[in-house]
Design a protein around this motif. Sequence first.
Motif, short mmCIF file in Angstrom:
data_model
loop_
_atom_site.label_atom_id
_atom_site.label_comp_id
_atom_site.label_asym_id
_atom_site.label_seq_id
_atom_site.Cartn_x
_atom_site.Cartn_y
_atom_site.Cartn_z
N HIS A 72 17.25 -11.53 55.53
CA HIS A 72 16.97 -12.10 54.22
C HIS A 72 17.51 -11.28 53.06
N ARG A 78 1.33 -17.41 54.97
CA ARG A 78 1.90 -18.52 54.20
C ARG A 78 2.72 -19.38 55.14
N ASP A 122 5.48 -21.87 55.58
CA ASP A 122 6.62 -22.42 54.85
C ASP A 122 6.99 -23.76 55.47
N1 GLU Z 1 10.06 -18.73 55.83
C1 GLU Z 1 10.95 -17.62 55.71
C2 GLU Z 1 11.32 -17.15 57.10
O1 GLU Z 1 10.62 -17.44 58.03
C3 GLU Z 1 10.26 -16.52 54.93
C4 GLU Z 1 11.18 -15.44 54.47
C5 GLU Z 1 10.49 -14.47 53.53
O2 GLU Z 1 9.63 -13.73 54.03
O3 GLU Z 1 10.77 -14.47 52.34
O4 GLU Z 1 12.32 -16.53 57.31
#
Ligand code: GLU
Length: 445
Positions: A206, A40, A42
């Motif tokens: 996260h 994905r 982002d």
């Molecule tokens: N785009 C986010 C990152 O690179 C994704 C985080 C996730 O996996 O939810 O940190």
Amino acid sequence: MTVTVRFAPSPTGRLHAGNIRTAIINALFARKAEGNFILRLDDTDKERSTQEFAQGIEEDIAWLELNWSDKVRQSDRLARYDAAVEKLKEMGRLYPAYETPEELELKRKRQLARGKPPVYDRAALKLTDDEKAALEAEGRTPHWRFRLEPRDVVWEDLVRGQQHVDAGSLSDPVLIRGDGTFLYTLPSVVDDIDLGITHVVRGEDHVANTAPQIQLFEALGADAPRFGHHNLLVGADGAALSKRDKSLSIQGMREEGLDPLAVVSYAATIGTSDPVAPHDDLNELAKAFDFGKLSRAPARFDPNELRLLNAKLLHARPYDAVAEQLETMGVTGGRAFWDAVRGNLTTLAEAKDWWAVVTGPVEPSIEDPAFCGTAGDLLPPEPWNEETWGAWTGAVKAETGAKGKALFQPLRLALTGKPHGPELKQLLPLIGRTRALSRLRGEVA
Ligand code: GLU
């Protein structure tokens, strides 16, 4: 239930040791469970995301052979996020707030000064329609916050075990910026729902997003997936990794000639209870993968340890597995050459250097021309094999009285121009009599 996971990098740079480890963990987990691994992108941050980075990321993942079954781009899915926004607004879970960053900062400072946690005070929730209209007339555009429910959020983390977060102690997260663009939180949840993600596996950085995201899943009428937050990487010295360090970028590792399986093996085994060891097969690595083996402490990523692992992998690699690559590199020495040099390689690219030593031209390094001349005269006739070296050096020893290092080192320096290298009993037949004789006579050959 088919396991479906995703790796979700932002195309605002190429991949590096830190985020590739997330990709590897996801890919191995999916492989073990015979599930799906989705890429994905982002890319909602239009200013920092580029097509080149997106392409580079795909190249990096493809090089590591972490095949994805499906690829999505967030920029293609904005309508889905708008629909979720409408739903949340209707439910009263998304509200406009008008504070400027400076005003918010001032509020935070005041709270801290009073010994209170700097949590958003929800002043915007109390605004009347007239007050909102007045603020907008002032030229303010709202950002939008998700109203959290003040309750305990609990999840069983795949790595960290049971986690409790009191959502009442958190600030309502901003989902949409003042300029109308999305922050990562909402698109991520909408995608995870639409793509049927069963396990969100990501870095520990996260973990603070998870409780609000679980409430978002629920607000949008979906069951939250399982979550797992893996430990992060630090450098060999224990300090944070630098994204600018070339030896930590996948591109850099690739250019250095490291083997993708060494990179995957390394990233998959550091910071786990398994020994750091080379695996020449992704399935074998996948079989060994288990969240329970991941340590909670940061994992050390040491480029030198990775090189060592790469060397071990090559030393054990059979000729048939490299034949094609060697051919492409113009190294045509076949099995005999591979068996002669593999024990001396850190990267496959170095095979080319040893092939150049075999085929020449090599500038011999000679300190004692008389000794080397005598050795040259004693070279037996061809055909040569692995016995030739022993027979020949035996004859040189008998003639000159030299033995041990005094016998072997001058011969190595003359034949290869280098003080160290693969075993000469294997290399000599490949060098052949004509070149060997010239080199022993001090000629470039
Ligand atoms: N785009 C986010 C990152 O690179 C994704 C985080 C996730 O996996 O939810 O940190």
